[in-house]
Each structure stands twice: as structure tokens, then as C-alpha cells.
Design a protein around this motif. Structure first.
Motif, PDB file in Angstrom:
ATOM      1  N   THR A 173     -40.146 -20.372  22.113  1.00  0.00           N
ATOM      2  CA  THR A 173     -41.466 -20.437  21.494  1.00  0.00           C
ATOM      3  C   THR A 173     -41.619 -21.671  20.622  1.00  0.00           C
ATOM      4  N   LEU A 174     -40.590 -21.973  19.840  1.00  0.00           N
ATOM      5  CA  LEU A 174     -40.645 -23.150  18.967  1.00  0.00           C
ATOM      6  C   LEU A 174     -40.740 -24.437  19.769  1.00  0.00           C
ATOM      7  N   LEU A 175     -39.969 -24.526  20.858  1.00  0.00           N
ATOM      8  CA  LEU A 175     -40.015 -25.743  21.674  1.00  0.00           C
ATOM      9  C   LEU A 175     -41.352 -25.893  22.388  1.00  0.00           C
ATOM     10  N   SER A 176     -41.917 -24.792  22.856  1.00  0.00           N
ATOM     11  CA  SER A 176     -43.179 -24.878  23.584  1.00  0.00           C
ATOM     12  C   SER A 176     -44.344 -25.279  22.679  1.00  0.00           C
ATOM     13  N   GLN A 177     -44.267 -24.952  21.393  1.00  0.00           N
ATOM     14  CA  GLN A 177     -45.342 -25.310  20.477  1.00  0.00           C
ATOM     15  C   GLN A 177     -45.415 -26.812  20.210  1.00  0.00           C
ATOM     16  N   SER A 178     -44.306 -27.510  20.431  1.00  0.00           N
ATOM     17  CA  SER A 178     -44.307 -28.960  20.187  1.00  0.00           C
ATOM     18  C   SER A 178     -44.655 -29.762  21.433  1.00  0.00           C
ATOM     19  N   GLY A 179     -44.964 -29.091  22.554  1.00  0.00           N
ATOM     20  CA  GLY A 179     -45.217 -29.814  23.799  1.00  0.00           C
ATOM     21  C   GLY A 179     -46.504 -30.611  23.793  1.00  0.00           C
ATOM     22  N   ALA A 180     -47.535 -30.155  23.080  1.00  0.00           N
ATOM     23  CA  ALA A 180     -48.832 -30.833  23.117  1.00  0.00           C
ATOM     24  C   ALA A 180     -48.802 -32.211  22.451  1.00  0.00           C
ATOM     25  N   SER A 181     -47.882 -32.425  21.523  1.00  0.00           N
ATOM     26  CA  SER A 181     -47.843 -33.688  20.782  1.00  0.00           C
ATOM     27  C   SER A 181     -46.790 -34.653  21.307  1.00  0.00           C
ATOM     28  N   LEU A 182     -46.174 -34.389  22.446  1.00  0.00           N
ATOM     29  CA  LEU A 182     -45.105 -35.231  22.968  1.00  0.00           C
ATOM     30  C   LEU A 182     -45.641 -36.190  24.025  1.00  0.00           C
ATOM     31  N   THR A 183     -44.940 -37.310  24.171  1.00  0.00           N
ATOM     32  CA  THR A 183     -45.254 -38.251  25.242  1.00  0.00           C
ATOM     33  C   THR A 183     -44.709 -37.718  26.572  1.00  0.00           C
ATOM     34  N   PRO A 185     -42.410 -38.914  28.825  1.00  0.00           N
ATOM     35  CA  PRO A 185     -40.943 -38.808  29.000  1.00  0.00           C
ATOM     36  C   PRO A 185     -40.337 -37.679  28.167  1.00  0.00           C
ATOM     37  N   LEU A 186     -40.811 -37.515  26.928  1.00  0.00           N
ATOM     38  CA  LEU A 186     -40.289 -36.430  26.096  1.00  0.00           C
ATOM     39  C   LEU A 186     -40.719 -35.063  26.629  1.00  0.00           C
ATOM     40  N   LEU A 187     -41.897 -35.029  27.241  1.00  0.00           N
ATOM     41  CA  LEU A 187     -42.358 -33.768  27.819  1.00  0.00           C
ATOM     42  C   LEU A 187     -41.482 -33.356  28.997  1.00  0.00           C
ATOM     43  N   LEU A 188     -41.068 -34.322  29.822  1.00  0.00           N
ATOM     44  CA  LEU A 188     -40.147 -34.007  30.911  1.00  0.00           C
ATOM     45  C   LEU A 188     -38.811 -33.513  30.377  1.00  0.00           C
ATOM     46  N   LEU A 189     -38.340 -34.138  29.296  1.00  0.00           N
ATOM     47  CA  LEU A 189     -37.098 -33.685  28.670  1.00  0.00           C
ATOM     48  C   LEU A 189     -37.241 -32.270  28.108  1.00  0.00           C
ATOM     49  N   LEU A 190     -38.421 -31.993  27.553  1.00  0.00           N
ATOM     50  CA  LEU A 190     -38.685 -30.651  27.033  1.00  0.00           C
ATOM     51  C   LEU A 190     -38.686 -29.612  28.156  1.00  0.00           C
ATOM     52  N   LEU A 191     -39.307 -29.956  29.287  1.00  0.00           N
ATOM     53  CA  LEU A 191     -39.328 -29.026  30.417  1.00  0.00           C
ATOM     54  C   LEU A 191     -37.922 -28.767  30.951  1.00  0.00           C
ATOM     55  N   LEU A 192     -37.103 -29.812  30.987  1.00  0.00           N
ATOM     56  CA  LEU A 192     -35.720 -29.640  31.444  1.00  0.00           C
ATOM     57  C   LEU A 192     -34.939 -28.728  30.493  1.00  0.00           C
ATOM     58  N   SER A 193     -35.125 -28.949  29.198  1.00  0.00           N
ATOM     59  CA  SER A 193     -34.434 -28.099  28.223  1.00  0.00           C
ATOM     60  C   SER A 193     -34.924 -26.657  28.289  1.00  0.00           C
TER      61      SER A 193
END
Length: 224
Positions: A173-183, A185-193
Motif C-alpha cells: 500500500t505504501l509503495l503504490s501510493q507513491s506511484g503517481a509522483s514517480l517518473t 523509469p522509477l515507475l517501472l522499478l516500482l512495478l518490478l518491486s
């Protein structure tokens, strides 16, 4: 902040102030295909092998008169793993992450074990309070320690399951809340994590189901 964060785990769907999210506990039956009961398949073979393995493991912990009671602990394993696995799907309430659910499973089991043990095997239960080889001066202290450790068993079972299930969901939940403000490349890293965390949560769902049922079997083996 923390109140709103933990509120995502509270029941929200209701009719006439009656929470409906707890109905997810019985959703596992709907996910079993009809062919599971009619014709053998890979899923049924896998599940039967799992049941046979659990029966073998639990039978080694129980004495011969009580070996057939393994069906109780296998059913407990099945219920917990269904609820843990369903909690990984979006918009499905995770009932096993609440102490109300986990205490409902652990407390009646522990109370029934204690009543049966103290009524039918009183001397055997007393011997568990003083480990073999304990010095005479330490016996009162050991009785106190063993009594406390015995009383907190249902609480530790319930908290262990609920805490392990809610921890991974909180991280997701914490990681998904930060997805809207990421670029990007960072969004792809977030999806992988997130994918790796989901795999980890799937493993935790299976492991915690096995740990809960195995510990319940160990507690039952101490009374016979």
C-alpha cells in the motif's frame, strides 16, 4: 496518517450496518472448479499430494489414538491458506489479517486442548510445568514461566498470523501510493518491486498457514 493507512484493512462493504467483507472467508469454495469434484486433474492431484504430505507430517506429532484428528489441522490449514491467498487479489478483504479472525481460530483450539488435557491427563499436564532436571530452587520460577508461556499461546498464534499478513499488505500500500509522483523509469522499478513483493507475499501466505497448523498440532501433541 497511520489511522488512514490502517483503515484500508477495515471492513467497508455493508448492508444495514452489517459488514459483508467477512464473506470473503467463504469465497475459496467458489474458486474450486466443478471438475475438481468430478474428474481428476492437475490441481486435484497437487492438492491431494499436499493433503497427504500434511497428514504424514501431523501424524508423526500425534500418538496413535489421535492420528485421525489430523483432518482437523488439515482443514485449518486449508481455511487459512484460502484466506491468505484471496487477500492477494485486488479489492478482496483479507480476513486473516485481523485478530478477530485469527483469535477465533486459535482460542477455541487452545481452550479445548487445555480442558481435555487437564480433565483426562492431569498428572501429565503437571509434569509439563516443571522440565526434567530442573533444580528444586528453580521449580517455583519454572512453574510460573511455563504457565505464562502456556497462557499466551493463543495470542502468539493469532498475532503471528495477523502481523505477517498485514505487514506485506502495508508495504504494498505504501509503495503504490507513491506511484503517481514517480517518473517512468522509477515507475517501472516500482512495478518490478511490487511483483517481487507479491511473490514474497504468496510464499508468506503458504508458510504462515503451515506454521499455524503445525504449531496447533504441536500444542495438541503435548496433552496426550
Amino acid at each position: 496518517m497511520m489511522t488512514s493507512l490502517f483503515s484500508v484493512f477495515d471492513p467497508s462493504s455493508s448492508i444495514f450496518n452489517t459488514p459483508l467483507n467477512w464473506l470473503s472467508t467463504s469465497l475459496g469454495i467458489m474458486f474450486i472448479p466443478y471438475l475438481f469434484w468430478v474428474a481428476p486433474s492437475r490441481w486435484s492431484l497437487l492438492w491431494m499430494k499436499t493433503i497427504y504430505y500434511l497428514h504424514t507430517e501431523f501424524s508423526t506429532l500425534l500418538k496413535p489414538p489421535y492420528k485421525m484428528s489430523t483432518i482437523l489441522f488439515i482443514s485449518l490449514f486449508s481455511l487459512i491458506i484460502f484466506n491468505n491467498s484471496l487477500g492477494l487479489f485486488p479489492y478482496i478483504f483479507t480476513s486473516s489479517s485481523h485478530l478477530i479472525m485469527t483469535l477465533t481460530l486459535s482460542l477455541p483450539l487452545w481452550i479445548s486442548f487445555m480442558i481435555y488435557g487437564w480433565v483426562n491427563h492431569t498428572k501429565h499436564m503437571f509434569t509439563h510445568l516443571v522440565p526434567q532436571g530442573t533444580p528444586s530452587l528453580l521449580m517455583p520460577l519454572m512453574v510460573l514461566i511455563e504457565t505464562i508461556s502456556n497462557l499466551i499461546r493463543p495470542g502468539t498464534l493469532a498475532v503471528r498470523l495477523a502481523a505477517n499478513m498485514i505487514a506485506g499488505h502495508l508495504i504494498l500500500t505504501l509503495l503504490s501510493q507513491s506511484g503517481a509522483s514517480l517518473t517512468f523509469p522509477l515507475l517501472l522499478l516500482l512495478l518490478l518491486s511490487q511483483i517481487l513483493l507479491l511473490i514474497l507475499e504468496a510464499a508468506v501466505a503458504i508458510i504462515q498457514s503451515y506454521v499455524f497448523s503445525t504449531l496447533s498440532t504441536l500444542y495438541a501433541s503435548e496433552i496426550n
